[in-house]
Design a protein around this motif. Structure first.
Motif: not given
Length: 271
Positions: A192, A233, A236-238, A241, A255, A258-260, A264-265
């Motif tokens: 990641r 990190c 499912r929920k770093p 976000l 990232q 990971v799309d803040p 979406d992760v």
């Protein structure tokens, strides 16, 4: 060492072994070293080694596919029953487990999950070690003083012992520098952040980290990465976000997956 370091932890706190150490500050030679340096400043720097090799192997098997919260009581129950002074103890843990009743052992370690499979594997490995080495002291000497590649190969020959388990024994019992065990947290975070290719398997991640992190920093790099995965990190929920600045690695992280903006992760290999 920070007061909030977990007291019961296969990788970290006092029961995980290790002693306080300090790393040399200065400009990191690689981005991987920079990440490990920052984790070391946030959590701990430790030098490892000194655990009894067979007990460390058993403990790591118990931790497979479960949490420390579940595996720690299983380990404690096993030692209480089969360790010296326990009702099934024989003064030597290898000897006691080599002749253990599988169903009774499974009941003893039930909190760790997959207890039937794990009990069968522990007994089989104890039998092999007793046949080849004689007792736990001789096995401990082999792990501590043997050539690391040879020790790793021997550990991997046991059914149920994979690379992560073997590397944990090399690190926590053998005290081998340059060993960076890769569990699910390390595998996820390294890809990641962008320290290894997004589609890298566990072994490839290990090769990248052990090549790019100085040998003396690999041990605490492993333990601190696990703590970072638990606190910041997660799969499912770093933390990034909710707030890009919430993560202490924000400026070093690519990232991947990971799309803040969308929330979406996904696994880095799917990004």
């Amino acid at each position: 060492m920070p007061a909030d370091e977990p007291a019961e932890n296969i990788s970290g706190g006092e029961s995980g072994g290790g002693r306080a150490s300090a790393f040399t500050t200065g400009e990191a030679a690689t981005r991987a070293e920079e990440v490990v340096d920052r984790l070391g400043e946030r959590y701990w720097q430790k030098a490892y080694g000194g655990q009894d090799a067979f007990e460390c192997l058993v403990r790591t098997i118990l931790s497979q596919n479960t949490s420390d919260v579940a595996s720690q009581p299983a380990h404690d129950s096993l030692i209480e029953r089969y360790g010296p002074g326990g009702p099934a103890g024989r003064g030597d843990l290898v000897d006691a487990l080599a002749i253990a009743d599988q169903q009774r052992l499974a009941e003893t370690i039930s909190s760790a999950g997959l207890y039937n499979q794990k009990s069968e594997r522990i007994i089989a490995i104890a039998e092999e070690i007793r046949a080849e080495f004689g007792d736990e002291d001789a096995f401990d000497t082999f792990v501590r003083d043997g050539e690391p590649g040879e020790v790793r190969e021997k550990l991997l020959s046991y059914d149920g012992v994979g690379p992560k388990t073997a590397d944990c024994v090399l690190l926590f019992a053998g005290g081998q520098e340059g060993v960076f065990p890769v569990d699910t947290h390390v595998h996820r975070i390294a890809r990641r952040i962008g320290l290894a290719p997004a589609d890298a398997d566990h072994e490839t991640v290990r090769e990248h980290l052990e090549r790019e992190v100085p040998a003396k920093k690999c041990g605490f790099g492993h333990t601190a990465t696990i703590q970072f995965g638990r606190e910041y990190c997660s799969a499912r929920k770093p933390a990034c976000l909710d707030d890009p600045e919430a993560c202490p690695m924000a400026d070093l992280c690519e990232q991947v997956g990971v799309d803040p903006e969308t929330g979406d992760v996904v696994d880095p290999s799917e990004a």
